[in-house]
Motif scaffolding. Structure first.
Motif, short mmCIF file in Angstrom:
data_model
loop_
_atom_site.label_atom_id
_atom_site.label_comp_id
_atom_site.label_asym_id
_atom_site.label_seq_id
_atom_site.Cartn_x
_atom_site.Cartn_y
_atom_site.Cartn_z
N LEU A 77 -17.31 30.01 -86.10
CA LEU A 77 -18.44 29.16 -85.74
C LEU A 77 -18.50 27.93 -86.63
N ARG A 78 -18.20 28.11 -87.93
CA ARG A 78 -18.25 26.98 -88.85
C ARG A 78 -17.13 25.99 -88.59
N GLU A 79 -15.88 26.52 -88.52
CA GLU A 79 -14.72 25.65 -88.49
C GLU A 79 -14.35 25.16 -87.09
N LYS A 80 -14.61 25.97 -86.07
CA LYS A 80 -14.19 25.60 -84.72
C LYS A 80 -15.32 25.02 -83.87
N VAL A 81 -16.54 25.17 -84.32
CA VAL A 81 -17.68 24.68 -83.52
C VAL A 81 -18.46 23.61 -84.29
N ILE A 82 -19.11 24.01 -85.38
CA ILE A 82 -19.98 23.08 -86.10
C ILE A 82 -19.19 21.91 -86.67
N ALA A 83 -18.09 22.20 -87.38
CA ALA A 83 -17.31 21.14 -88.01
C ALA A 83 -16.70 20.18 -87.00
N CYS A 84 -16.42 20.67 -85.80
CA CYS A 84 -15.79 19.84 -84.77
C CYS A 84 -16.78 19.27 -83.76
N GLY A 85 -18.05 19.62 -83.89
CA GLY A 85 -19.06 19.15 -82.95
C GLY A 85 -18.83 19.68 -81.55
N ARG A 86 -18.37 20.92 -81.47
CA ARG A 86 -18.02 21.51 -80.18
C ARG A 86 -19.28 21.90 -79.40
N ASP A 87 -19.20 21.81 -78.08
CA ASP A 87 -20.32 22.17 -77.21
C ASP A 87 -20.53 23.68 -77.23
N VAL A 88 -21.72 24.11 -77.63
CA VAL A 88 -21.99 25.55 -77.74
C VAL A 88 -22.12 26.20 -76.38
N ARG A 89 -22.10 25.38 -75.31
CA ARG A 89 -22.16 25.96 -73.96
C ARG A 89 -20.77 26.39 -73.49
N GLY A 90 -19.75 26.10 -74.28
CA GLY A 90 -18.40 26.55 -73.94
C GLY A 90 -18.26 28.04 -74.14
#
Length: 271
Positions: free
Chosen positions: A72-85
């Motif tokens: 969650l930290r490295e692949k989502v938050i740090a990259c600004g990834r859409d949490v709806r994915g």
């Protein structure tokens, strides 16, 4: 299960390592999500259950992967990834597994070898539960598990040398707990591999950008994983051919210094 854990952890680590089967202490009620769950749903489920990881189950109700706080930290938050994915797009698919009838020392060995913090427990081909490092944290002091956990945080050569001085205590611990010779050599080989890997990482940081890919090898009795402590240690370094003849000598000098550095550290560690 709590009574078994308390009795095993504090009544003698020999029961945990060598006589307790992983199926007896694995967490049976594992929190999981389906493959079509979103990243946000995974995070919400983890927050609700106050857990640091969650299993992703496929259509056949078998574990397909795991999502952790780190994901969650490295692949989502740090990259600004859409949490709806889909959570399945950030999960780690390579899950370490153990049969429910295996002893705990087998699970510990796999965790050490693969640097894993969770291991799936399988019974009769079906997912039974999850065993985590926290479940085994009752093993303290000179246990191989606690030693393995202390390798990665080390930041200095002096720290590695001090840590390696405990290898003899681990052998005595295993003998005291009734481990057979073949078990001791397997565990010590894994610990030494982890220690060498850490030294190599430190050498890479010390010498800077690698001029070519390389492989550190051990052979002889150590390569056959037959050694415990205080014996002859045969090792070597193989590096890829330089991109051009002009680079040959600079690359050779780099790895001569690199190998000498590693050799010196390993000698200080008692290898």
């Amino acid at each position: 299960m709590s009574n078994l854990l308390n009795n095993s952890f504090y009544g003698g680590t020999d029961r945990i390592l060598f006589t307790t089967r992983v199926g007896e202490i694995a967490i049976k009620e594992v929190v999981s999500i389906r493959e079509n769950a979103t990243i946000q749903e995974a995070a919400q489920a983890m927050a609700k259950s106050r857990i640091s990881s969650i299993i992703v189950m496929d259509e056949a109700n078998q574990p397909a992967g795991i999502v952790t706080d780190r994901d969650l930290r490295e692949k989502v938050i740090a990259c600004g990834r859409d949490v709806r994915g889909l959570a399945a797009t950030i999960m780690s698919p390579a899950l370490i597994r153990a049969d429910a009838d295996e002893y705990c020392f087998d699970a510990v060995l796999k965790m050490i070898k693969h640097d894993a913090h969770q291991i799936l427990i399988i019974k009769d081909g079906k997912f039974q539960g999850l065993l985590t490092t926290e479940d085994l944290m009752g093993l303290q002091g000179d246990s191989p598990f606690s030693f393995a956990r202390e390798i990665e945080p080390q930041q200095t050569i002096e720290g590695i040398v001090r840590l390696s001085a405990r290898l003899g205590s681990i052998v005595r611990f295993l003998i005291r707990e009734g481990a057979r010779a073949v078990v001791i050599t397997r565990i010590m080989s894994e610990l030494k591999d982890r220690l060498i890997s850490k030294v190599l990482t430190m050498a890479e940081k010390h010498f800077g950008v690698l001029p070519a890919s390389y492989c550190w090898i051990t052979y002889g009795s150590e390569g056959r994983r037959e050694q415990v402590l205080g014996m002859n240690f045969d090792s070597g370094l193989i590096y890829a051919d330089p991109a051009s003849p002009e680079q040959g000598e600079p690359v050779r000098k780099y790895f001569v210094g690199f190998a000498a550095f590693v050799d010196d550290v390993l000698k200080r560690c008692g290898f």
